[in-house]
Design a protein around this motif. Structure first.
Motif, short mmCIF file in Angstrom:
data_model
loop_
_atom_site.label_atom_id
_atom_site.label_comp_id
_atom_site.label_asym_id
_atom_site.label_seq_id
_atom_site.Cartn_x
_atom_site.Cartn_y
_atom_site.Cartn_z
N ASP A 50 -5.42 7.76 -48.45
CA ASP A 50 -6.11 8.28 -47.87
C ASP A 50 -5.94 8.95 -46.90
O ASP A 50 -4.77 9.62 -46.78
N ALA A 51 -6.86 9.04 -46.33
CA ALA A 51 -6.28 10.18 -44.56
C ALA A 51 -5.33 9.67 -43.87
O ALA A 51 -5.82 8.29 -44.01
N PRO A 52 -4.96 10.10 -43.94
CA PRO A 52 -4.13 11.11 -42.92
C PRO A 52 -3.76 12.31 -44.27
O PRO A 52 -2.78 13.62 -43.96
N PHE A 53 -3.59 11.08 -45.35
CA PHE A 53 -2.62 12.10 -46.27
C PHE A 53 -2.87 12.82 -47.76
O PHE A 53 -2.45 12.71 -49.01
N GLU A 54 -4.07 12.34 -47.63
CA GLU A 54 -4.92 13.57 -48.43
C GLU A 54 -4.16 14.72 -49.31
O GLU A 54 -5.01 14.95 -50.26
N GLY A 55 -3.76 14.93 -48.32
CA GLY A 55 -3.18 16.18 -48.70
C GLY A 55 -2.73 16.29 -49.79
O GLY A 55 -1.75 17.72 -50.82
N TYR A 56 -1.92 15.18 -50.76
CA TYR A 56 -1.61 15.25 -52.11
C TYR A 56 -2.19 15.67 -53.29
O TYR A 56 -1.26 15.47 -53.83
N GLU A 57 -3.72 15.80 -52.85
CA GLU A 57 -4.66 16.16 -53.73
C GLU A 57 -3.77 17.45 -54.11
O GLU A 57 -3.77 17.60 -55.70
N GLN B 250 2.14 15.09 -41.58
CA GLN B 250 1.81 13.66 -40.61
C GLN B 250 2.67 12.28 -40.31
O GLN B 250 2.48 11.55 -39.51
N GLU C 177 1.82 2.18 -42.49
CA GLU C 177 1.22 3.34 -43.07
C GLU C 177 1.77 4.71 -43.86
O GLU C 177 1.90 5.15 -44.94
N ALA D 54 1.05 5.10 -47.77
CA ALA D 54 0.35 6.24 -48.19
C ALA D 54 1.72 6.51 -49.72
O ALA D 54 1.30 7.02 -50.77
N ARG E 169 2.94 8.01 -37.09
CA ARG E 169 3.23 6.99 -38.31
C ARG E 169 3.04 5.03 -37.70
O ARG E 169 4.99 6.00 -37.75
#
Length: 156
Positions: free
Chosen positions: A111-118, A83, A91, A95, A87
């Motif tokens: 938050d998106a676009p960093f939701e991959g940290y889930e 991501q 941003e 994140a 940026r």
């Protein structure tokens, strides 16, 4: 399915996701002649991340990272790498703060676009790995500051 076996399945899923992320780090390597290059090391575990980048109009235009870290640190760098280009510093800083809160104080996933940290939610319980997980973000922010400073100096 019992709660315990559901939890084990969830841990297994996250483990596979973490390993998949760690094996495919976007923008791995180094840039030739970057505006900024920053190497950060975690004193807790010895993980290192070197970030090279260029800024254009306050946004990341070119990005590369050399990651020598545990699977959690590598997975974190992979999420960031996917991501980073395009940026702003704000941003990335937002994140990082959301990721820190997710790890240290049961905060929400960034938050998106960093939701991959889930995928790194299970790492909350591994406090000694938090520094490694945050390393790529911190190196990126420092490199952005360095590149912005050079750009400001060149202008005047």
């Amino acid at each position: 399915m019992t709660d315990a076996s559901a939890e084990q399945d969830l841990i297994g899923l996250y483990s596979r996701r973490i390993l998949a992320l760690a094996s495919e780090i976007p923008h791995a390597g180094r840039l030739s002649d970057p505006q900024a290059s920053v190497k950060r090391r975690s004193p807790v575990c010895g993980s290192t991340v070197t970030v090279d980048l260029d800024l254009e109009d306050g946004r990341i235009a070119r990005f590369a990272q050399d990651v020598k870290a545990c699977a959690l640190g590598q997975a974190s760098a992979a999420v960031l790498g996917a991501q980073a280009v395009g940026r702003t510093r704000e941003e990335i800083a937002t994140a990082r703060e959301q990721l820190r809160a997710m790890l240290k104080s049961d905060g929400e996933v960034p938050d998106a676009p960093f939701e991959g940290y889930e995928a790194l939610l299970p790492a909350r319980d591994y406090k000694h790995r938090h520094a490694s997980i945050l390393l790529a973000m911190e190196a990126t922010l420092e490199a952005m500051d360095q590149a912005a400073g050079e750009s400001d100096a060149a202008r005047g």
